[in-house]
Write a protein that holds these residues in place. Structure first.
Motif, PDB file in Angstrom:
ATOM      1  N   THR A  62       0.689  -1.298   0.009  1.00 43.95           N
ATOM      2  CA  THR A  62       0.117   0.067   0.105  1.00 43.95           C
ATOM      3  C   THR A  62       0.886   1.429  -0.132  1.00 43.95           C
ATOM      4  O   THR A  62       2.084   1.368   0.271  1.00 43.95           O
ATOM      5  CB  THR A  62      -0.901   0.066   1.348  1.00 43.95           C
ATOM      6  N   SER A  63       0.447   2.376  -0.267  1.00 45.50           N
ATOM      7  CA  SER A  63       0.863   3.675  -0.479  1.00 45.50           C
ATOM      8  C   SER A  63      -0.314   4.611   0.130  1.00 45.50           C
ATOM      9  O   SER A  63      -1.412   4.433   0.602  1.00 45.50           O
ATOM     10  CB  SER A  63       1.479   4.120  -1.554  1.00 45.50           C
ATOM     11  N   THR A  64      -0.186   5.950  -0.181  1.00 43.10           N
ATOM     12  CA  THR A  64      -0.811   6.957   0.172  1.00 43.10           C
ATOM     13  C   THR A  64      -2.119   6.827  -0.503  1.00 43.10           C
ATOM     14  O   THR A  64      -3.208   7.243  -0.134  1.00 43.10           O
ATOM     15  CB  THR A  64      -0.218   8.443   0.230  1.00 43.10           C
ATOM     16  N   ILE A  78       5.642   1.445  -5.045  1.00 44.58           N
ATOM     17  CA  ILE A  78       5.861  -0.099  -4.497  1.00 44.58           C
ATOM     18  C   ILE A  78       5.548  -0.664  -5.814  1.00 44.58           C
ATOM     19  O   ILE A  78       6.184  -1.861  -6.045  1.00 44.58           O
ATOM     20  CB  ILE A  78       4.920  -0.440  -3.128  1.00 44.58           C
ATOM     21  N   TRP A  79       4.523  -0.701  -6.404  1.00 44.67           N
ATOM     22  CA  TRP A  79       3.987  -1.518  -7.521  1.00 44.67           C
ATOM     23  C   TRP A  79       5.112  -1.528  -8.648  1.00 44.67           C
ATOM     24  O   TRP A  79       5.442  -2.296  -9.230  1.00 44.67           O
ATOM     25  CB  TRP A  79       2.674  -1.175  -8.053  1.00 44.67           C
ATOM     26  N   SER A  80       5.586  -0.381  -9.159  1.00 43.67           N
ATOM     27  CA  SER A  80       6.560  -0.294  -9.907  1.00 43.67           C
ATOM     28  C   SER A  80       7.658  -1.068  -9.542  1.00 43.67           C
ATOM     29  O   SER A  80       8.368  -1.529 -10.541  1.00 43.67           O
ATOM     30  CB  SER A  80       7.152   1.306 -10.429  1.00 43.67           C
ATOM     31  N   GLN A  81       8.283  -1.152  -8.229  1.00 37.77           N
ATOM     32  CA  GLN A  81       9.356  -1.989  -8.024  1.00 37.77           C
ATOM     33  C   GLN A  81       9.127  -3.429  -7.879  1.00 37.77           C
ATOM     34  O   GLN A  81       9.665  -4.265  -8.597  1.00 37.77           O
ATOM     35  CB  GLN A  81       9.699  -1.522  -6.464  1.00 37.77           C
ATOM     36  N   ILE A  82       7.820  -3.832  -7.471  1.00 41.35           N
ATOM     37  CA  ILE A  82       7.177  -5.456  -7.666  1.00 41.35           C
ATOM     38  C   ILE A  82       7.485  -5.686  -8.879  1.00 41.35           C
ATOM     39  O   ILE A  82       7.675  -6.804  -9.367  1.00 41.35           O
ATOM     40  CB  ILE A  82       6.109  -5.401  -6.926  1.00 41.35           C
ATOM     41  N   LYS A  83       6.773  -4.707 -10.030  1.00 45.50           N
ATOM     42  CA  LYS A  83       6.620  -5.051 -11.407  1.00 45.50           C
ATOM     43  C   LYS A  83       7.942  -5.335 -12.023  1.00 45.50           C
ATOM     44  O   LYS A  83       8.291  -6.306 -12.573  1.00 45.50           O
ATOM     45  CB  LYS A  83       5.857  -4.044 -12.149  1.00 45.50           C
ATOM     46  N   GLY A  84       8.863  -4.420 -11.637  1.00 42.76           N
ATOM     47  CA  GLY A  84      10.186  -4.641 -12.319  1.00 42.76           C
ATOM     48  C   GLY A  84      11.241  -5.880 -11.641  1.00 42.76           C
ATOM     49  O   GLY A  84      11.541  -6.666 -12.781  1.00 42.76           O
TER      50      GLY A  84
END
Length: 89
Positions: A37-39, A48-54
């Motif tokens: 999650t984020s704000t 966070i999603w861009s990191q997970i996706k990468g």
């Protein structure tokens, strides 16, 4: 059981959280649920999603699931080849 991470902007919190979540999920994908999650949704997609996706895409051939970017989820595959989004009870 819980982890909290703090730090200044651009200190690598999202990268660490993405790696930590993926490694834990890879250890037992059928019994692990990671909530990132984020704000708000836009911030989560940027951070966070861009990191997970990468990281997922970098190791996609070894991942036991399918990334669905439009829904910001990774679908897990059970032993019968059926995809599901949530961790079974």
């Amino acid at each position: 059981r819980y982890i909290g991470i703090s730090g200044c902007a651009w200190s690598g919190k999202s990268a660490f959280a993405g790696i930590y979540g993926l490694v834990n999920w890879m250890a037992d994908p059928q019994h692990t649920l990671i909530l990132a999650t984020s704000t708000d949704i836009k911030a989560a997609r940027r951070r966070i999603w861009s990191q997970i996706k990468g990281y997922f895409k970098a190791a996609e051939s070894d991942m036991p699931g399918t990334l669905v970017d439009s829904q910001a989820v990774i679908l897990t595959v059970d032993e019968h080849g059926v995809y599901f989004m949530r961790c079974p009870q």
